[in-house]
Scaffold this motif. Sequence first.
Motif, PDB file in Angstrom:
ATOM      1  N   THR A  38      29.574  64.780  23.685  1.00 35.53           N
ATOM      2  CA  THR A  38      28.904  63.574  23.218  1.00 35.53           C
ATOM      3  C   THR A  38      27.412  63.869  23.103  1.00 35.53           C
ATOM      4  OG1 THR A  38      30.534  62.225  24.383  1.00 35.53           O
ATOM      5  CG2 THR A  38      28.521  61.116  23.669  1.00 35.53           C
ATOM      6  N   GLN A  39      26.853  63.539  21.935  1.00 34.53           N
ATOM      7  CA  GLN A  39      25.437  63.725  21.668  1.00 34.53           C
ATOM      8  C   GLN A  39      24.846  62.390  21.238  1.00 34.53           C
ATOM      9  OE1 GLN A  39      23.067  66.523  21.692  1.00 34.53           O
ATOM     10  NE2 GLN A  39      21.894  64.637  21.624  1.00 34.53           N
ATOM     11  N   ALA A  40      23.877  61.872  21.999  1.00 40.66           N
ATOM     12  CA  ALA A  40      23.217  60.613  21.646  1.00 40.66           C
ATOM     13  C   ALA A  40      22.316  60.826  20.437  1.00 40.66           C
ATOM     14  CB  ALA A  40      22.390  60.108  22.828  1.00 40.66           C
ATOM     15  N   VAL A  41      22.202  59.779  19.619  1.00 37.27           N
ATOM     16  CA  VAL A  41      21.316  59.790  18.454  1.00 37.27           C
ATOM     17  C   VAL A  41      20.110  58.934  18.797  1.00 37.27           C
ATOM     18  CG1 VAL A  41      21.081  59.109  16.035  1.00 37.27           C
ATOM     19  CG2 VAL A  41      23.217  60.129  16.843  1.00 37.27           C
ATOM     20  N   GLY A  42      18.909  59.414  18.493  1.00 39.88           N
ATOM     21  CA  GLY A  42      17.677  58.697  18.811  1.00 39.88           C
ATOM     22  C   GLY A  42      17.397  57.577  17.819  1.00 39.88           C
ATOM     23  N   GLY A  43      17.599  56.337  18.217  1.00 36.69           N
ATOM     24  CA  GLY A  43      17.327  55.188  17.338  1.00 36.69           C
ATOM     25  C   GLY A  43      18.439  54.974  16.334  1.00 36.69           C
ATOM     26  N   THR A  44      18.141  54.190  15.295  1.00 39.08           N
ATOM     27  CA  THR A  44      19.108  53.899  14.242  1.00 39.08           C
ATOM     28  C   THR A  44      18.783  54.772  13.038  1.00 39.08           C
ATOM     29  OG1 THR A  44      19.270  51.620  15.008  1.00 39.08           O
ATOM     30  CG2 THR A  44      20.083  52.082  12.798  1.00 39.08           C
ATOM     31  N   LEU A  45      19.753  55.560  12.613  1.00 36.41           N
ATOM     32  CA  LEU A  45      19.529  56.466  11.487  1.00 36.41           C
ATOM     33  C   LEU A  45      19.340  55.681  10.192  1.00 36.41           C
ATOM     34  CD1 LEU A  45      22.279  59.185  12.151  1.00 36.41           C
ATOM     35  CD2 LEU A  45      19.839  59.329  12.642  1.00 36.41           C
ATOM     36  N   PRO A  46      18.327  56.015   9.392  1.00 35.00           N
ATOM     37  CA  PRO A  46      18.179  55.386   8.084  1.00 35.00           C
ATOM     38  C   PRO A  46      19.262  55.894   7.128  1.00 35.00           C
ATOM     39  CG  PRO A  46      16.382  56.948   8.496  1.00 35.00           C
ATOM     40  CD  PRO A  46      17.242  56.915   9.724  1.00 35.00           C
ATOM     41  N   ASP A  47      19.439  55.189   6.019  1.00 36.33           N
ATOM     42  CA  ASP A  47      20.412  55.614   5.012  1.00 36.33           C
ATOM     43  C   ASP A  47      20.124  57.040   4.576  1.00 36.33           C
ATOM     44  OD1 ASP A  47      21.553  53.137   5.118  1.00 36.33           O
ATOM     45  OD2 ASP A  47      20.855  52.468   3.168  1.00 36.33           O
ATOM     46  N   GLY A  48      21.178  57.816   4.370  1.00 39.32           N
ATOM     47  CA  GLY A  48      21.021  59.186   3.894  1.00 39.32           C
ATOM     48  C   GLY A  48      22.138  60.085   4.385  1.00 39.32           C
ATOM     49  N   LYS A  49      22.061  61.339   3.973  1.00 35.79           N
ATOM     50  CA  LYS A  49      23.057  62.339   4.350  1.00 35.79           C
ATOM     51  C   LYS A  49      22.552  63.115   5.556  1.00 35.79           C
ATOM     52  CE  LYS A  49      26.005  65.868   2.299  1.00 35.79           C
ATOM     53  NZ  LYS A  49      26.377  66.520   1.053  1.00 35.79           N
ATOM     54  N   TYR A  50      23.427  63.339   6.528  1.00 34.87           N
ATOM     55  CA  TYR A  50      23.083  64.027   7.768  1.00 34.87           C
ATOM     56  C   TYR A  50      24.020  65.204   7.992  1.00 34.87           C
ATOM     57  CZ  TYR A  50      20.101  60.083   8.590  1.00 34.87           C
ATOM     58  OH  TYR A  50      19.112  59.154   8.452  1.00 34.87           O
ATOM     59  N   THR A  51      23.474  66.226   8.622  1.00 35.60           N
ATOM     60  CA  THR A  51      24.261  67.407   8.983  1.00 35.60           C
ATOM     61  C   THR A  51      24.335  67.483  10.501  1.00 35.60           C
ATOM     62  OG1 THR A  51      23.558  68.611   7.008  1.00 35.60           O
ATOM     63  CG2 THR A  51      24.405  69.930   8.835  1.00 35.60           C
ATOM     64  N   VAL A  52      25.533  67.707  11.002  1.00 33.98           N
ATOM     65  CA  VAL A  52      25.742  67.933  12.430  1.00 33.98           C
ATOM     66  C   VAL A  52      26.025  69.424  12.592  1.00 33.98           C
ATOM     67  CG1 VAL A  52      27.193  67.437  14.436  1.00 33.98           C
ATOM     68  CG2 VAL A  52      26.694  65.626  12.777  1.00 33.98           C
ATOM     69  N   GLY A  53      25.151  70.102  13.324  1.00 35.23           N
ATOM     70  CA  GLY A  53      25.350  71.515  13.649  1.00 35.23           C
ATOM     71  C   GLY A  53      25.722  71.600  15.115  1.00 35.23           C
ATOM     72  N   TYR A  79      29.018  70.160   9.782  1.00 36.59           N
ATOM     73  CA  TYR A  79      29.654  69.255   8.842  1.00 36.59           C
ATOM     74  C   TYR A  79      28.642  68.175   8.487  1.00 36.59           C
ATOM     75  CZ  TYR A  79      30.513  65.584  12.365  1.00 36.59           C
ATOM     76  OH  TYR A  79      30.374  64.607  13.312  1.00 36.59           O
ATOM     77  N   THR A  80      28.926  67.411   7.437  1.00 35.50           N
ATOM     78  CA  THR A  80      27.998  66.358   7.003  1.00 35.50           C
ATOM     79  C   THR A  80      28.693  65.000   6.995  1.00 35.50           C
ATOM     80  OG1 THR A  80      28.526  66.675   4.663  1.00 35.50           O
ATOM     81  CG2 THR A  80      26.671  67.951   5.549  1.00 35.50           C
ATOM     82  N   PHE A  81      27.864  63.968   7.107  1.00 38.30           N
ATOM     83  CA  PHE A  81      28.310  62.592   6.927  1.00 38.30           C
ATOM     84  C   PHE A  81      27.147  61.834   6.311  1.00 38.30           C
ATOM     85  CE2 PHE A  81      26.312  62.500  11.076  1.00 38.30           C
ATOM     86  CZ  PHE A  81      25.638  61.285  11.110  1.00 38.30           C
ATOM     87  N   THR A  82      27.424  60.640   5.776  1.00 37.07           N
ATOM     88  CA  THR A  82      26.406  59.826   5.121  1.00 37.07           C
ATOM     89  C   THR A  82      26.296  58.484   5.823  1.00 37.07           C
ATOM     90  OG1 THR A  82      26.887  60.898   3.020  1.00 37.07           O
ATOM     91  CG2 THR A  82      25.699  58.799   2.914  1.00 37.07           C
ATOM     92  N   VAL A  83      25.056  58.021   6.038  1.00 37.61           N
ATOM     93  CA  VAL A  83      24.805  56.690   6.587  1.00 37.61           C
ATOM     94  C   VAL A  83      24.460  55.776   5.414  1.00 37.61           C
ATOM     95  CG1 VAL A  83      23.247  55.304   8.013  1.00 37.61           C
ATOM     96  CG2 VAL A  83      24.050  57.523   8.839  1.00 37.61           C
TER      97      VAL A  83
END
Length: 179
Positions: free
Chosen positions: A85-100, A115-119
């Motif tokens: 489990t990895q916490a995310v700092g704050g609320t991610l703005p819209d966009g594409k993110y990569t998790v390494g 891998y990638t996901f989109t907010v």
Amino acid sequence: MTRAALRGAAGAGALAAVLATTAVPASAHTALTSASPEKDSTVAAPSQIVLTYGDPVRLPRVVVTDGSQRRYQAGPARAVDNKITQAVGGTLPDGKYTVGWRVVASDGHPVEGTYTFTVQGSSGTARPAPSPIRKTIVSTGDTDDQGGSSGWLWIGLIALVLAAAAGAAAWFRRSPRQD
């Protein structure tokens, strides 16, 4: 060629064939079995990344980046058995993110991937995480690299060839000469 030599060659060939087809080195590396958010998904801004592996893992490292390589993970990743489990700092703005990610499997080998996901539909503006002093495992692109064991495969194949040669040598020494 004598009958004993033919018999020895046939025996060595049979031994080599059996060893080559039955003794393949085991690969005990673990693999990522699921992720939240899922690969290539479009989601509301997550508060954490959860990665689940096929086996228990240790020494986790997770990095969440946007298209500009800004990092959004908060604090260290936590490992409990086969779940990270990895916490995310704050609320991610819209966009594409990569998790390494990178973990150490129970057999001691590191396994990593991205891998990638989109907010979408986010109202937040998360602050990027401070840049660390040393470089971590961030890969650009969507590689889904799960690690590998091709080096162990080659070592195993070489061991099989050596074992077959030793078996053939022993066979020739023990076979009675019938010239």
